[in-house]
Motif scaffolding. Sequence first.
Motif, mmCIF file in Angstrom:
data_model
loop_
_atom_site.group_PDB
_atom_site.id
_atom_site.type_symbol
_atom_site.label_atom_id
_atom_site.label_comp_id
_atom_site.label_asym_id
_atom_site.label_seq_id
_atom_site.Cartn_x
_atom_site.Cartn_y
_atom_site.Cartn_z
ATOM 1 N N VAL A 404 -0.434 13.523 21.976
ATOM 2 C CA VAL A 404 0.950 13.459 20.914
ATOM 3 C C VAL A 404 1.332 11.835 19.767
ATOM 4 O O VAL A 404 0.209 10.844 20.297
ATOM 5 C CB VAL A 404 2.520 13.659 21.991
ATOM 6 N N ASN A 405 2.124 12.510 18.924
ATOM 7 C CA ASN A 405 1.990 10.502 18.242
ATOM 8 C C ASN A 405 1.203 10.331 17.568
ATOM 9 O O ASN A 405 1.512 9.215 17.484
ATOM 10 C CB ASN A 405 3.111 9.807 19.030
ATOM 11 N N THR A 406 -0.253 11.737 17.169
ATOM 12 C CA THR A 406 -0.873 11.090 16.678
ATOM 13 C C THR A 406 -1.809 11.971 15.510
ATOM 14 O O THR A 406 -2.283 12.717 15.683
ATOM 15 C CB THR A 406 -2.388 11.313 17.711
ATOM 16 N N PRO A 407 -1.121 11.580 14.472
ATOM 17 C CA PRO A 407 -1.734 12.653 12.906
ATOM 18 C C PRO A 407 -3.055 12.415 13.024
ATOM 19 O O PRO A 407 -3.511 11.576 12.726
ATOM 20 C CB PRO A 407 -0.817 11.446 12.016
ATOM 21 N N GLU A 408 -4.065 13.520 12.422
ATOM 22 C CA GLU A 408 -5.313 13.278 12.173
ATOM 23 C C GLU A 408 -5.234 12.672 10.913
ATOM 24 O O GLU A 408 -6.869 12.035 10.966
ATOM 25 C CB GLU A 408 -5.750 14.959 12.137
ATOM 26 N N PHE A 409 -4.635 12.830 9.839
ATOM 27 C CA PHE A 409 -4.807 12.355 8.655
ATOM 28 C C PHE A 409 -3.989 10.995 8.881
ATOM 29 O O PHE A 409 -2.510 11.629 8.720
ATOM 30 C CB PHE A 409 -5.377 13.400 7.634
ATOM 31 N N THR A 410 -4.311 9.892 7.488
ATOM 32 C CA THR A 410 -3.200 9.717 6.619
ATOM 33 C C THR A 410 -4.362 9.208 5.717
ATOM 34 O O THR A 410 -5.117 8.416 5.771
ATOM 35 C CB THR A 410 -2.656 8.143 7.923
ATOM 36 N N ALA A 411 -2.893 8.452 5.096
ATOM 37 C CA ALA A 411 -3.924 7.879 3.790
ATOM 38 C C ALA A 411 -2.669 7.154 2.887
ATOM 39 O O ALA A 411 -1.150 7.059 2.730
ATOM 40 C CB ALA A 411 -4.487 9.277 2.593
ATOM 41 N N SER A 412 -3.254 6.015 2.136
ATOM 42 C CA SER A 412 -2.719 5.663 1.320
ATOM 43 C C SER A 412 -3.107 5.240 0.007
ATOM 44 O O SER A 412 -4.638 5.071 -0.206
ATOM 45 C CB SER A 412 -2.240 4.213 2.128
ATOM 46 N N VAL A 413 -1.781 5.255 -1.116
ATOM 47 C CA VAL A 413 -3.014 4.801 -2.516
ATOM 48 C C VAL A 413 -1.792 4.444 -3.491
ATOM 49 O O VAL A 413 -0.629 4.423 -3.357
ATOM 50 C CB VAL A 413 -2.884 6.232 -3.211
ATOM 51 N N GLY A 414 -2.787 2.713 -4.334
ATOM 52 C CA GLY A 414 -1.148 1.992 -4.395
ATOM 53 C C GLY A 414 -2.188 1.759 -5.578
ATOM 54 O O GLY A 414 -3.208 1.476 -5.980
ATOM 55 N N ILE A 415 -0.766 0.997 -6.460
ATOM 56 C CA ILE A 415 -1.868 0.111 -7.950
ATOM 57 C C ILE A 415 -0.552 -1.384 -8.077
ATOM 58 O O ILE A 415 0.658 -0.688 -7.899
ATOM 59 C CB ILE A 415 -2.136 0.559 -8.591
ATOM 60 N N LEU A 416 -1.459 -2.601 -8.316
ATOM 61 C CA LEU A 416 -0.741 -3.730 -8.175
ATOM 62 C C LEU A 416 -0.679 -4.312 -9.395
ATOM 63 O O LEU A 416 -1.763 -3.844 -9.984
ATOM 64 C CB LEU A 416 -0.729 -4.949 -6.834
ATOM 65 N N TYR A 417 0.129 -4.591 -10.284
ATOM 66 C CA TYR A 417 0.108 -5.548 -12.131
ATOM 67 C C TYR A 417 0.722 -6.953 -11.377
ATOM 68 O O TYR A 417 1.985 -7.082 -10.565
ATOM 69 C CB TYR A 417 0.707 -5.107 -12.841
ATOM 70 N N ASP A 418 -0.044 -7.593 -11.968
ATOM 71 C CA ASP A 418 0.775 -9.271 -11.563
ATOM 72 C C ASP A 418 0.351 -9.963 -12.502
ATOM 73 O O ASP A 418 -1.159 -10.074 -11.995
ATOM 74 C CB ASP A 418 0.553 -9.534 -9.919
ATOM 75 N N ASN A 419 0.666 -10.412 -13.528
ATOM 76 C CA ASN A 419 0.250 -11.056 -14.587
ATOM 77 C C ASN A 419 0.760 -13.403 -14.202
ATOM 78 O O ASN A 419 0.806 -13.854 -15.108
ATOM 79 C CB ASN A 419 0.656 -11.043 -15.780
ATOM 80 N N GLY A 420 1.044 -12.952 -13.139
ATOM 81 C CA GLY A 420 2.134 -14.732 -12.468
ATOM 82 C C GLY A 420 3.665 -14.239 -13.397
ATOM 83 O O GLY A 420 4.337 -15.462 -12.761
ATOM 84 N N SER A 421 4.414 -13.731 -14.111
ATOM 85 C CA SER A 421 5.291 -13.709 -14.103
ATOM 86 C C SER A 421 5.422 -12.133 -13.659
ATOM 87 O O SER A 421 6.794 -12.591 -13.380
ATOM 88 C CB SER A 421 6.047 -14.139 -15.873
ATOM 89 N N ALA A 422 5.599 -11.448 -15.211
ATOM 90 C CA ALA A 422 6.056 -10.091 -14.453
ATOM 91 C C ALA A 422 4.928 -9.787 -13.421
ATOM 92 O O ALA A 422 3.330 -9.812 -13.443
ATOM 93 C CB ALA A 422 5.549 -8.825 -15.666
ATOM 94 N N PHE A 423 5.574 -8.115 -12.218
ATOM 95 C CA PHE A 423 4.896 -7.572 -11.991
ATOM 96 C C PHE A 423 5.269 -6.821 -11.533
ATOM 97 O O PHE A 423 6.760 -6.114 -11.246
ATOM 98 C CB PHE A 423 4.867 -8.746 -10.352
ATOM 99 N N GLY A 424 4.586 -5.722 -10.417
ATOM 100 C CA GLY A 424 5.197 -4.686 -9.947
ATOM 101 C C GLY A 424 3.639 -4.115 -8.927
ATOM 102 O O GLY A 424 3.230 -3.897 -8.935
ATOM 103 N N GLY A 425 4.722 -2.894 -8.622
ATOM 104 C CA GLY A 425 3.239 -2.206 -7.588
ATOM 105 C C GLY A 425 4.397 -1.016 -7.742
ATOM 106 O O GLY A 425 5.638 -0.576 -7.405
ATOM 107 N N LEU A 426 3.266 0.529 -6.841
ATOM 108 C CA LEU A 426 3.583 1.895 -6.611
ATOM 109 C C LEU A 426 2.834 2.439 -5.440
ATOM 110 O O LEU A 426 0.936 1.821 -5.788
ATOM 111 C CB LEU A 426 2.987 2.718 -7.547
#
Length: 528
Positions: A404-426
């Motif tokens: 129980v409580n054990t998913p067979e598959f998990t996954a994450s996909v992301g991307i970060l942007y950071d130029n020292g001032s402006a930043f963001g992520g998905l």
Amino acid sequence: SGAELLVSYNTTTSFYPRFPTLTQWKQYGTNFNWEKDYIPGSANYYRFQQNVRNAITIGAPMHFHLGHQLTAHLTPYYMHSDGYGDVGSSLSNTGSYYGNIPAGNLNVSPSYNGSFPVSITDTFKENNAGLNASLSWKHGHNTLTVGYWYAYFTQPEAATYAAADANGSIASMSGKYPVVSAAGDVLHSYNINFMQQTNTAYIVDEYSALNDRLKLSAAFKESMITRQLTQIMPGLPSYRNGNSDAVPLPQVMASYQITPNDQIFVNGTTGFAEPAGWPSYADFISVATGKQTRGHAQNLKPEYAISEELGYRHHGFVNVNIALFNYNFTNRQVSTTEVVGGTRVSSSINGGGQTSRGATIELGLKPWHHLSPYISGQYIHATIDNNLRASSGDYLRTKGKLAVNTPEFTASVGILYDNGSAFGGLLFNYVGSQYSTFMNDEKMPAYETLNMNFGYRFQSAGFLHRPQIQLNLVNLGLGNKGYLSSTYSVATNAHATTGVYGTAIAASAPTYNVAGGFAGIVSVSSGF
């Protein structure tokens, strides 16, 4: 040498949500909740479901350089928490019991068909104090550490009843004005005092060779746990219950740096877990019937785990982490929440043996034109190794079924942007479906989440260091719809079945935690 003093305090007030079964979720969705307005005589008013917790933590880590490559570490600590949790219910004016003793006429008004709505108030105080002390000796390529950890924990906890007036108001949600019997005894669902002592001795030896490219570590820990629960309730067969365990915990670890950027590693570790909380040690008696509804658990053996892991890491423009793992459990403690005496308490189910095997992979890119993509995934195949004993004494045919409580598959996909001032992520997350019963006859659906954040850091000004403003968008695409995020209470079987020895085993429905839908959060912060 040096010493620190760390102090934190936190207080929270919230209201318990309503935890649906899968059938209720499919029918009502997020509308399955408590009533926002009081209906005379109803126990489903949301204000009856209050939860308050106060917590303070004090720690004083100290380290001393004693010369001759000797270092001593001392960390005394103290943690205290108190509060209460309330759950709506009802009591009979003339048919209630204090333990197994009739409570007589309670004379509470207003009354509805002989009963009146109450908030069951679970009040608790937790005190946890301890000291972790160790001595390390470094000689050449070898570091030897010996240590001892002692901890003492107490938890008095009692559940009383507070009556609602005609408007649904409770005189005290913290249990100051409880319902009493005709003889003046405070009515309780339970009234316990729980104590735990922990004594742990450990030794660790670390060795480096080949210019620190090869690192070897061997450790051994002996943990000794003593638990005792006492309960003052008339009619219970046992006043005191508890157990003591001594658990040996060896560990070996090795890593080899193939190149400055590439490493392989292998780990062999052990671990253990006692049954969750105090309910496994308690007997319960019904305030509605005066009869015992549940006895303390008979199998109080701790969970023991043996794990092996083999992996590879690469550090560079592309970061890679790959690992294969294998876990073997005995007396697997599956954490859950159950309702006893009308209140919610944390407990665990002894799931017997379990084998879990799988693989994980992580890939990440160092900043390239201020962009950093990331991807990870895990596959795990976890099976139950034996038939599970049901409350009837028969056994469920659970051997070979998925854990129980054990998913067979998990996954994450992301991307970060950071130029020292402006930043963001998905960031996108996927969690596969997972069973909520040991018989695998009900499962929680898979779910996906998509979160976004972006913001801006300003230049320092005066005493403000790089102040920033940030917007977090949570669960994009879900709108105002929630989703089932985890199992709140697991069940042995969601459909009636027949045990190994032919006994009919009744069904019980699991319940689930509901996660929120879309949310937008703005935060402003600064260093000083």
